[in-house]
Design a protein around this motif. Sequence first.
Motif, mmCIF file in Angstrom:
data_model
loop_
_atom_site.group_PDB
_atom_site.id
_atom_site.type_symbol
_atom_site.label_atom_id
_atom_site.label_comp_id
_atom_site.label_asym_id
_atom_site.label_seq_id
_atom_site.Cartn_x
_atom_site.Cartn_y
_atom_site.Cartn_z
ATOM 1 N N VAL A 1 0.856 -1.188 0.000
ATOM 2 C CA VAL A 1 0.000 0.000 0.000
ATOM 3 C C VAL A 1 0.893 1.240 0.000
ATOM 4 N N VAL A 2 0.697 2.078 -1.005
ATOM 5 C CA VAL A 2 1.455 3.332 -1.072
ATOM 6 C C VAL A 2 0.592 4.396 -0.411
ATOM 7 N N THR A 3 1.057 4.941 0.713
ATOM 8 C CA THR A 3 0.246 5.931 1.422
ATOM 9 C C THR A 3 0.662 7.320 0.933
ATOM 10 N N ALA A 4 -0.080 7.837 -0.037
ATOM 11 C CA ALA A 4 0.269 9.109 -0.663
ATOM 12 C C ALA A 4 -0.853 10.137 -0.528
ATOM 13 N N VAL A 5 -1.726 9.958 0.468
ATOM 14 C CA VAL A 5 -2.686 11.029 0.759
ATOM 15 C C VAL A 5 -1.937 12.094 1.538
ATOM 16 N N VAL A 6 -2.480 13.305 1.545
ATOM 17 C CA VAL A 6 -1.831 14.364 2.302
ATOM 18 C C VAL A 6 -2.594 14.549 3.613
ATOM 19 N N GLY A 7 -1.847 14.627 4.710
ATOM 20 C CA GLY A 7 -2.456 14.933 5.999
ATOM 21 C C GLY A 7 -2.725 13.722 6.856
ATOM 22 N N MET A 8 -3.140 14.019 8.104
ATOM 23 C CA MET A 8 -3.296 12.917 9.062
ATOM 24 C C MET A 8 -4.537 12.050 8.780
ATOM 25 N N ALA B 1 -7.857 17.565 16.721
ATOM 26 C CA ALA B 1 -9.072 18.382 16.558
ATOM 27 C C ALA B 1 -8.966 19.672 17.378
ATOM 28 N N ALA B 2 -8.435 19.564 18.591
ATOM 29 C CA ALA B 2 -8.320 20.757 19.446
ATOM 30 C C ALA B 2 -7.343 21.761 18.829
ATOM 31 N N ALA B 3 -6.261 21.261 18.259
ATOM 32 C CA ALA B 3 -5.264 22.151 17.635
ATOM 33 C C ALA B 3 -5.878 22.881 16.446
ATOM 34 N N ARG B 4 -6.662 22.151 15.652
ATOM 35 C CA ARG B 4 -7.303 22.777 14.491
ATOM 36 C C ARG B 4 -8.269 23.882 14.934
ATOM 37 N N ARG C 1 0.056 31.061 14.440
ATOM 38 C CA ARG C 1 -1.133 30.274 14.839
ATOM 39 C C ARG C 1 -0.723 28.908 15.401
ATOM 40 N N ILE C 2 0.353 28.356 14.883
ATOM 41 C CA ILE C 2 0.806 27.067 15.438
ATOM 42 C C ILE C 2 1.268 27.283 16.881
ATOM 43 N N ASN D 1 1.179 19.201 14.275
ATOM 44 C CA ASN D 1 0.798 18.819 12.920
ATOM 45 C C ASN D 1 -0.615 19.301 12.562
ATOM 46 N N GLY D 2 -1.560 19.100 13.484
ATOM 47 C CA GLY D 2 -2.942 19.517 13.211
ATOM 48 C C GLY D 2 -3.007 21.021 13.006
ATOM 49 N N ALA D 3 -2.288 21.752 13.878
ATOM 50 C CA ALA D 3 -2.270 23.219 13.770
ATOM 51 C C ALA D 3 -1.644 23.629 12.443
ATOM 52 N N ASN D 4 -0.577 22.947 12.062
ATOM 53 C CA ASN D 4 0.082 23.289 10.804
ATOM 54 C C ASN D 4 -0.821 23.003 9.605
ATOM 55 N N GLU D 5 -1.484 21.848 9.598
ATOM 56 C CA GLU D 5 -2.366 21.530 8.463
ATOM 57 C C GLU D 5 -3.422 22.619 8.287
ATOM 58 N N GLU D 6 -3.988 23.040 9.412
ATOM 59 C CA GLU D 6 -5.065 24.029 9.356
ATOM 60 C C GLU D 6 -4.513 25.406 8.939
ATOM 61 N N ALA D 7 -3.371 25.790 9.498
ATOM 62 C CA ALA D 7 -2.786 27.104 9.178
ATOM 63 C C ALA D 7 -2.361 27.150 7.705
ATOM 64 N N VAL D 8 -1.808 26.049 7.205
ATOM 65 C CA VAL D 8 -1.395 26.025 5.791
ATOM 66 C C VAL D 8 -2.633 26.124 4.895
ATOM 67 N N ARG D 9 -3.711 25.462 5.294
ATOM 68 C CA ARG D 9 -4.954 25.554 4.508
ATOM 69 C C ARG D 9 -5.420 27.008 4.435
ATOM 70 N N LEU D 10 -5.405 27.698 5.594
ATOM 71 C CA LEU D 10 -5.842 29.106 5.615
ATOM 72 C C LEU D 10 -4.921 29.971 4.750
#
Length: 383
Positions: free
Chosen positions: A94-101, A371-374, A347-348, A324-333
């Motif tokens: 299995v190649v895990t190539a999705v982005v994010g947690m 979830a709390a970090a996001r 924000r992180i 990581n959660g904070a970073n995913e959300e901040a990068v999205r914004l």
Amino acid sequence: MTNTISILGSTGSIGRQTLKVAEELGLRVAAITANSSVERMEEQVRKFRPALAVMTDEKAAEDLKVRLADTNTRVLGGFEALCEAAVHPEADTVVTAVVGMVGLKPTLAAIREKKRIALANKETLVCAGELVMDAADTWGTEIIPVDSEHSAIFQCLQGCRDRSEIRRLLLTCSGGPFFGKSFDELENMTREDALRHPNWTMGAKITIDSATLMNKGLEIIEAMRLYRLPLERVDAIVHRQSIVHSMVEFKDGAVLAQLGTPDMRLPIRYAMTYPLRAESAAEPLDLLRCPPLSFAQPDMDAFPCLRMAREAAEEGGTACAILNGANEEAVRLFLEKRIGFNDIPRRIAAARALVTVEKTPSLEDILAADAAARRAVLEYQNP
Ligand code: NDP
Ligand code: MG
């Protein structure tokens, strides 16, 4: 050696390059998944004829079903279907190539089925590396890194019988598009500036992570988990040319490195053929024509994300999941142009200050920390 693969995130940068490698090596493709890129998915299904195609976006799945009505490929929608693709009985790898947690649960499911994991999805190891590596040990599942630095280290470690022989890992870092700039100069960098990576063409999220140097921070944590080493034995060094993909320093002072052109198909191919190597038609590295190789210390004042990642790694527990959660959300914004470049580290830092770290977390604790970090990033108010 791999015969049949499932690719989680087949429409992305790593996913598409994996399909090229699959074609080159004559691998069968059992299942592929995407979020919402229906057109690209239809093309891939028609070309590779997998047994299963998954769109996590339910509406996109309905659309794909109609488009593929004349084929034998089963189409499913939703997150549970992503896990189904991860455990498809025909696939050995299995190649895990999705982005994010979002990749965490499917990766754990594949580990339990003893699939070889070709791991590109670094967020999974950052959030829950100990759980993932323990599960791999329990089930006797191989995890082969696809991330170029970790693949370089993996290659340098072939023949190393005892991890205690490693003095330290040296992850190389291109420095990104903003190398040499101060924190103040970074304040006004735009989405377009940040998406211009000097050496690699990658998905948007990792390209922004490369601009903030969070990518190197995540990779330090990824390396600690993969090779079960403490933070003080994992370092990052700026190497602008992206030719040395990473190094291992051993206790006798020997330093082994893996060199090559910046081409992700090499680590992807190696994850498929390990412990063997396959013939490749790709242009080989020409040392006589490549620029002089240089090395420098990363600037943690200009790029606080790297420092914050090291601090989270030191703290352990859910600190890395919060980071990581904070970073995913901040990068999205930032990608949505709702915040500035330096608001990502701001924000992180705010999320890290706000969310309490659980020292010995369960999977539920990790998901709750994420979830709390996001939430903390979304609710942040400028002082
Ligand atoms: P891309 O953004 O190019 O691709 C991401 C893939 O994941 C796409 O197939 C996308 O589908 C799918 N996806 C996105 N969101 C979701 C979701 N919520 N649920 C399910 N699937 C989703 O990313 P990359 O290929 O660049 O990176 C993938 C992973 O590999 C990341 O973890 C990255 O850090 C790592 N990596 C990437 C490298 C690179 O060179 N690109 C190098 C080293 C590591 P859709 O197309 O429908 O949106
Ligand atoms: Mg990398």
